[in-house]
Design a protein around this motif. Structure first.
Motif, PDB file in Angstrom:
ATOM      1  N   ALA A 116       0.831  -1.201   0.000  1.00 10.59           N
ATOM      2  CA  ALA A 116       0.000   0.000   0.000  1.00 10.59           C
ATOM      3  C   ALA A 116       0.864   1.249   0.000  1.00 10.59           C
ATOM      4  O   ALA A 116       0.577   2.219  -0.716  1.00 10.59           O
ATOM      5  N   ALA A 117       1.933   1.240   0.807  1.00 15.95           N
ATOM      6  CA  ALA A 117       2.840   2.393   0.841  1.00 15.95           C
ATOM      7  C   ALA A 117       3.529   2.577  -0.506  1.00 15.95           C
ATOM      8  O   ALA A 117       3.693   3.711  -0.993  1.00 15.95           O
ATOM      9  N   ALA A 118       3.951   1.464  -1.128  1.00 14.07           N
ATOM     10  CA  ALA A 118       4.587   1.542  -2.448  1.00 14.07           C
ATOM     11  C   ALA A 118       3.610   2.075  -3.480  1.00 14.07           C
ATOM     12  O   ALA A 118       3.977   2.886  -4.352  1.00 14.07           O
ATOM     13  N   ASN A 119       2.359   1.638  -3.388  1.00 16.34           N
ATOM     14  CA  ASN A 119       1.336   2.116  -4.313  1.00 16.34           C
ATOM     15  C   ASN A 119       1.155   3.625  -4.192  1.00 16.34           C
ATOM     16  O   ASN A 119       1.022   4.334  -5.198  1.00 16.34           O
ATOM     17  N   LYS A 120       1.153   4.104  -2.969  1.00 21.23           N
ATOM     18  CA  LYS A 120       1.018   5.549  -2.749  1.00 21.23           C
ATOM     19  C   LYS A 120       2.229   6.287  -3.310  1.00 21.23           C
ATOM     20  O   LYS A 120       2.103   7.357  -3.932  1.00 21.23           O
ATOM     21  N   ARG A 121       3.426   5.716  -3.119  1.00 18.44           N
ATOM     22  CA  ARG A 121       4.655   6.339  -3.632  1.00 18.44           C
ATOM     23  C   ARG A 121       4.633   6.393  -5.149  1.00 18.44           C
ATOM     24  O   ARG A 121       4.995   7.413  -5.757  1.00 18.44           O
ATOM     25  N   ILE A 122       4.174   5.298  -5.768  1.00 20.58           N
ATOM     26  CA  ILE A 122       4.093   5.274  -7.236  1.00 20.58           C
ATOM     27  C   ILE A 122       3.122   6.349  -7.718  1.00 20.58           C
ATOM     28  O   ILE A 122       3.395   7.075  -8.680  1.00 20.58           O
ATOM     29  N   GLY A 123       1.952   6.446  -7.044  1.00 15.28           N
ATOM     30  CA  GLY A 123       0.971   7.463  -7.429  1.00 15.28           C
ATOM     31  C   GLY A 123       1.530   8.862  -7.346  1.00 15.28           C
ATOM     32  O   GLY A 123       1.277   9.702  -8.219  1.00 15.28           O
ATOM     33  N   ASN A 124       2.308   9.139  -6.307  1.00 16.89           N
ATOM     34  CA  ASN A 124       2.905  10.476  -6.161  1.00 16.89           C
ATOM     35  C   ASN A 124       3.921  10.752  -7.258  1.00 16.89           C
ATOM     36  O   ASN A 124       4.016  11.878  -7.764  1.00 16.89           O
ATOM     37  N   ILE A 125       4.689   9.738  -7.642  1.00 16.77           N
ATOM     38  CA  ILE A 125       5.670   9.913  -8.732  1.00 16.77           C
ATOM     39  C   ILE A 125       4.958  10.231 -10.038  1.00 16.77           C
ATOM     40  O   ILE A 125       5.333  11.153 -10.777  1.00 16.77           O
ATOM     41  N   LEU A 126       3.903   9.480 -10.336  1.00 18.86           N
ATOM     42  CA  LEU A 126       3.190   9.656 -11.605  1.00 18.86           C
ATOM     43  C   LEU A 126       2.440  10.981 -11.648  1.00 18.86           C
ATOM     44  O   LEU A 126       2.268  11.572 -12.723  1.00 18.86           O
ATOM     45  N   LYS A 127       1.981  11.465 -10.480  1.00 20.98           N
ATOM     46  CA  LYS A 127       1.255  12.739 -10.453  1.00 20.98           C
ATOM     47  C   LYS A 127       2.130  13.911 -10.854  1.00 20.98           C
ATOM     48  O   LYS A 127       1.634  14.930 -11.344  1.00 20.98           O
ATOM     49  N   LYS A 128       3.411  13.787 -10.631  1.00 18.43           N
ATOM     50  CA  LYS A 128       4.324  14.899 -10.908  1.00 18.43           C
ATOM     51  C   LYS A 128       4.578  15.093 -12.400  1.00 18.43           C
ATOM     52  O   LYS A 128       5.117  16.121 -12.813  1.00 18.43           O
ATOM     53  N   GLU A 129       4.209  14.098 -13.184  1.00 16.23           N
ATOM     54  CA  GLU A 129       4.438  14.201 -14.625  1.00 16.23           C
ATOM     55  C   GLU A 129       3.350  15.057 -15.264  1.00 16.23           C
ATOM     56  O   GLU A 129       2.163  14.859 -14.998  1.00 16.23           O
ATOM     57  N   PRO A 130       3.725  16.012 -16.121  1.00 14.92           N
ATOM     58  CA  PRO A 130       2.725  16.915 -16.721  1.00 14.92           C
ATOM     59  C   PRO A 130       1.766  16.209 -17.667  1.00 14.92           C
ATOM     60  O   PRO A 130       0.637  16.638 -17.854  1.00 14.92           O
ATOM     61  N   LEU A 131       2.202  15.121 -18.286  1.00 17.31           N
ATOM     62  CA  LEU A 131       1.351  14.384 -19.222  1.00 17.31           C
ATOM     63  C   LEU A 131       1.109  12.986 -18.674  1.00 17.31           C
ATOM     64  O   LEU A 131       1.865  12.474 -17.843  1.00 17.31           O
ATOM     65  N   ASP A 132       0.025  12.365 -19.153  1.00 18.85           N
ATOM     66  CA  ASP A 132      -0.254  10.999 -18.740  1.00 18.85           C
ATOM     67  C   ASP A 132       0.884  10.082 -19.159  1.00 18.85           C
ATOM     68  O   ASP A 132       1.396  10.161 -20.288  1.00 18.85           O
ATOM     69  N   GLY A 169       6.826   4.024 -17.235  1.00 26.64           N
ATOM     70  CA  GLY A 169       5.853   3.118 -17.851  1.00 26.64           C
ATOM     71  C   GLY A 169       5.709   1.826 -17.067  1.00 26.64           C
ATOM     72  O   GLY A 169       4.601   1.282 -16.930  1.00 26.64           O
ATOM     73  N   LEU A 170       6.827   1.330 -16.543  1.00 26.12           N
ATOM     74  CA  LEU A 170       6.792   0.129 -15.715  1.00 26.12           C
ATOM     75  C   LEU A 170       5.941   0.368 -14.467  1.00 26.12           C
ATOM     76  O   LEU A 170       5.089  -0.464 -14.111  1.00 26.12           O
ATOM     77  N   LEU A 171       6.179   1.509 -13.825  1.00 31.00           N
ATOM     78  CA  LEU A 171       5.408   1.828 -12.617  1.00 31.00           C
ATOM     79  C   LEU A 171       3.935   2.077 -12.942  1.00 31.00           C
ATOM     80  O   LEU A 171       3.051   1.721 -12.154  1.00 31.00           O
ATOM     81  N   LYS A 172       3.679   2.691 -14.086  1.00 34.67           N
ATOM     82  CA  LYS A 172       2.290   2.935 -14.489  1.00 34.67           C
ATOM     83  C   LYS A 172       1.556   1.609 -14.692  1.00 34.67           C
ATOM     84  O   LYS A 172       0.395   1.445 -14.265  1.00 34.67           O
ATOM     85  N   SER A 173       2.211   0.642 -15.338  1.00 34.19           N
ATOM     86  CA  SER A 173       1.600  -0.684 -15.538  1.00 34.19           C
ATOM     87  C   SER A 173       1.302  -1.342 -14.198  1.00 34.19           C
ATOM     88  O   SER A 173       0.229  -1.931 -14.004  1.00 34.19           O
ATOM     89  N   LEU A 174       2.259  -1.231 -13.272  1.00 33.23           N
ATOM     90  CA  LEU A 174       2.074  -1.817 -11.950  1.00 33.23           C
ATOM     91  C   LEU A 174       0.944  -1.112 -11.197  1.00 33.23           C
ATOM     92  O   LEU A 174       0.094  -1.767 -10.576  1.00 33.23           O
ATOM     93  N   HIS A 175       0.928   0.211 -11.276  1.00 34.60           N
ATOM     94  CA  HIS A 175      -0.081   1.004 -10.563  1.00 34.60           C
ATOM     95  C   HIS A 175      -1.484   0.667 -11.063  1.00 34.60           C
ATOM     96  O   HIS A 175      -2.420   0.478 -10.269  1.00 34.60           O
ATOM     97  N   ASP A 176      -1.643   0.584 -12.382  1.00 36.27           N
ATOM     98  CA  ASP A 176      -2.955   0.257 -12.955  1.00 36.27           C
ATOM     99  C   ASP A 176      -3.422  -1.123 -12.506  1.00 36.27           C
ATOM    100  O   ASP A 176      -4.602  -1.317 -12.168  1.00 36.27           O
ATOM    101  N   ALA A 177      -2.502  -2.077 -12.501  1.00 35.81           N
ATOM    102  CA  ALA A 177      -2.862  -3.442 -12.134  1.00 35.81           C
ATOM    103  C   ALA A 177      -3.211  -3.549 -10.651  1.00 35.81           C
ATOM    104  O   ALA A 177      -4.150  -4.256 -10.270  1.00 35.81           O
TER     105      ALA A 177
END
Length: 729
Positions: free
Chosen positions: A619-635, A709-717
């Motif tokens: 759960a903590a890793a998931n939150k960390r991944i979400g924070n990393i992806l949020k910082k990107e200006p584009l999807d 992209g690797l983290l995005k795939s993991l986050h979505d799953a």
């Protein structure tokens, strides 16, 4: 000095029955609260509220005659203001001390008695004093005035009292009902308080007709209830009177025999309890010919108009006997019984007349009349509304049958096509006729029977039971805990009816605000939720809401996003009330699952996942991944190139994902959300290793994008079932 028990009674004319219990509880509660605040009631003080049709009273134990004196400290002013350069009192300080009653005959001594202490950045002067405790005389006066001022009075009335001064005249008093007596006893001593133009004494009045003596003299506070019951023929306690009525109702039903039971209605029992002071339950009956009228009509008129308790047989069918709660107990009750039977007969005759007259016209013949009934000035007539409900219902029926067909491929056949056409036909007929009973005499007299009477009249017109049930059920659920519609036809029309209301009123800006919800939109939303969840209907919420908006044309603006958010908010609140934690609910509802029937399974999966030892880290890793992806200006693109995987930890994570995610996704697609989430537990170690050994935001653009992209795939799953990051404490 020892404490004594206190009794206060306000004797009035008949109080509003539906408000009586609240008035009694409020009167006693505020009285005790105020006495406690003044130090006159103790921590051991017990409060007993009394409420009968003609009195509000409170018994409070362990009440002091005088409260203890208390030391008090009061800030006066900054030292720089109160003392001059020589340390002597300034005129401002002397004036302040005089106002507080301090002895300033010797200013130096007065200053010496003050305390100096820091107050923020400055130093201030403080005055210590001993505050004399309140006496019961003055304290009860204040408490009584406050208790009366804070009563939840439905409607105040004004009346005149003759003044007791030397000059004759009248004074106006405002209270819920004219007050005629006041009792205030501390032990056996009268407390001399006055309120509403009354002076306290030690006598009250009992039953209007059956009191043994009048007035009823009270020896002390503790003998109040017993004396009033024996000498006054009054059961003062609301709860005791209610229990006595319930006992007599059960006893009378048992005497009738045949397994009959009085109808269960706690609100009616409360109201009758507030109407009588000495209950006496009697058995009455009416002519059996009236049983040909739908029992809902007879029950409603007996309960609402006469406050009677109908008797039902073991199968729940109405009998021709009913129970009356009388306020008198004559030796010969035949006159009371006969009078009540004569009173109810015209009521039942009216119901029979309405029923007979209404059946002379079919529901279909009433449809045109709905065009003359205004629904809402911005949304048109009931006739227009019916057409919108028909269109929405057809769309829902089509979606529902498609979903059922997907679950049961055997329906993709000629027989299935016949079943589909029959469903659509029944839905359209029920939606067309659902509101026509609003034009009947019976519903005009008893609006509570709308829908119910439509079902009876549909059966009378020879319509199918699915249509008749749908017309009756389309208002369901009417309240929390109410039954849902019985068949799919009723479910579809009920959903369409509620969605039409929600979409239309949201579309014209009539949203609930605070505790105001004049169109019961919260109840409508909860009704939609209950039907989708409890019946596990294969319908997507977004498609339902979006499909309802076009039928309004240009009458509304599209408020679909606001409405879906509103429904999810109601869903979240409902789930928390069912015992799910805020984290569990937030993790699931934040994903806005389209099939609300899946929500319970998702919550169970989240609860099971949270119990795993790997859950906190993932759960903590998931939150960390979400924070990393949020910082990107584009999807971020979830694509991963194996060629660009350089670090051993990212190679290992990708290999683990290729092994775990297909299994997790397969379980998700099969609806096994628990197994889907539990499969993710195997990713804990490679995920931890990834964050320990890999720099996500590498300087090389291609490496950075690939790792994202690797983290995005993991986050979505990881977030297909629920947003696991919401489980982080």
């Amino acid at each position: 000095m020892t404490t004594k028990n206190l009794l206060v009674e306000l004797f009035v004319e008949e109080l509003p029955p539906k408000a009586l219990q609240k008035l009694g509880d409020a009167f006693a509660g505020v009285l005790a609260e105020q006495l406690g605040a003044l130090g006159l009631a103790t921590a051991e003080s017990a409060v007993t509220a009394y409420a009968s049709p003609r009195r509000l009273a409170a018994h409070i134990s362990h009440v002091w005659l005088k409260a203890d004196d208390k030391a008090a400290q009061q800030k006066l002013m900054p030292v720089s203001v109160g003392l001059d350069a020589a340390g002597k009192a300034t005129p401002a300080l002397i004036k302040k001390l005089q106002a507080l009653g301090a002895d300033v005959s010797d200013p130096a001594a007065a200053v010496a008695a003050l305390k100096r202490a820091p107050d923020g950045k400055a130093e201030a002067l403080f005055y210590d004093s001993l505050v004399t405790g309140a006496t019961l005389d003055t304290g009860l006066q204040k408490a009584l005035e406050e208790a009366i001022a804070r009563l939840p009075i439905p409607k105040v009335m004004s009346y005149q009292l003759e003044t007791d001064c030397e000059l004759p005249g009248w004074s106006s008093v405002n209270f819920v009902r004219p007050a005629h007596g006041l009792v205030a006893l501390h032990g056996s001593t009268v407390v001399p308080v006055k309120v509403l133009g009354l002076t306290a004494g030690n006598s009250t009045h009992g039953h209007r007709f059956e009191a043994a003596v009048d007035p009823v003299l009270l020896a002390d506070a503790d003998s109040y209830a017993v004396t009033l019951e024996i000498d006054g023929a009054v059961i003062a306690s609301f709860a005791q009177r209610k229990a006595e009525i319930a006992r007599q109702l059960a006893e009378a039903a048992a005497e009738v025999g045949g397994g009959v039971q009085p109808i269960e209605d706690d609100a009616l029992l409360d109201e009758v309890t507030a109407l009588v002071e000495r209950p006496n339950v009697l058995v009455c009956e009416f002519e059996e010919e009236f049983l040909g009228v739908p029992q809902e009509c007879l029950i409603l008129t007996m309960k609402a108009n006469q406050k009677y308790f109908p008797l039902l047989d073991a199968s729940g069918k109405l009998t021709n006997k009913f129970l009356v709660v009388s306020n008198i107990s004559p030796d010969d009750a035949s006159f009371v019984i006969g009078g009540n039977e004569r009173v109810v007969r015209p009521r039942l005759a009216d119901a029979k007349f309405f029923f007979d007259q209404d059946r002379k016209k079919t529901l279909a013949s009433r449809v045109a009349g709905l065009d003359k009934v205004v629904y809402h000035n911005k949304l048109g007539s009931q006739g227009e509304r019916v057409e919108r409900v028909r269109a929405i219902a057809q769309a829902i029926a089509t979606q529902l049958f498609a979903g059922i067909e997907q679950q049961n491929p055997a329906l993709d056949s000629p027989e299935g096509e016949i079943a589909r056409d029959y469903l659509l036909s029944c839905v359209d007929t029920a939606a067309l006729l659902a509101k026509t009973d609003l034009l009947t005499d019976m519903v005009g007299e008893f609006p509570e029977l709308q829908g119910i009477m439509g079902g009876y009249y549909a059966a009378n017109d020879g319509l199918s039971f699915e249509v008749a049930h749908a017309i009756e059920d389309h208002y369901k659920p009417r309240f929390a805990g109410d039954m849902l519609p019985r068949e799919n036809v009723g479910l579809i029309v009920a959903l369409a009816d509620k969605l039409e209301t929600l979409v239309g009123l949201f579309g014209i800006g009539n949203l609930p605000t605070g505790d105001k919800d004049p169109f019961a939109l919260r109840r409508h939303a909860l009704g939609v939720i209950r039907m989708l969840v409890e019946k596990d209907l294969p319908l997507d919420l977004d498609a339902l809401v979006a499909g309802a908006a076009p039928v309004f044309g240009d009458k509304i603006t599209d408020a679909t996003p606001a409405l879906t958010d509103f429904i999810y908010d109601r869903l979240a609140g409902s789930l928390r009330e069912q015992g799910y934690s805020a984290q569990e609910v937030d993790s699931v509802v934040s994903q806005k699952p389209q099939r609300l029937g899946d929500v319970a399974r998702r919550l169970s999966a989240v609860r099971a996942f949270a119990a795993l030892p790997e859950a906190p880290a993932l759960a903590a890793a998931n939150k960390r991944i979400g924070n990393i992806l949020k910082k990107e200006p584009l999807d971020v693109d979830p694509h991963v190139s194996e060629v660009l995987l350089k670090e051993p930890a990212e190679i290992a994570l990708y290999a683990a994902m290729k092994d775990v995610l297909p299994r997790a996704n397969a379980r998700f697609d099969a609806g096994d959300y628990t197994a889907s989430l539990q499969a993710l537990a195997a990713l804990r170690a490679p995920v931890d290793a990834f964050f320990d050994g890999v720099m996500v935001n590498a300087e090389e653009l291609d490496l950075r994008l690939n790792r994202q992209g690797l983290l995005k795939s993991l986050h979505d799953a990881m977030n297909r079932v629920a947003d696991l990051s919401r489980l982080v404490a």
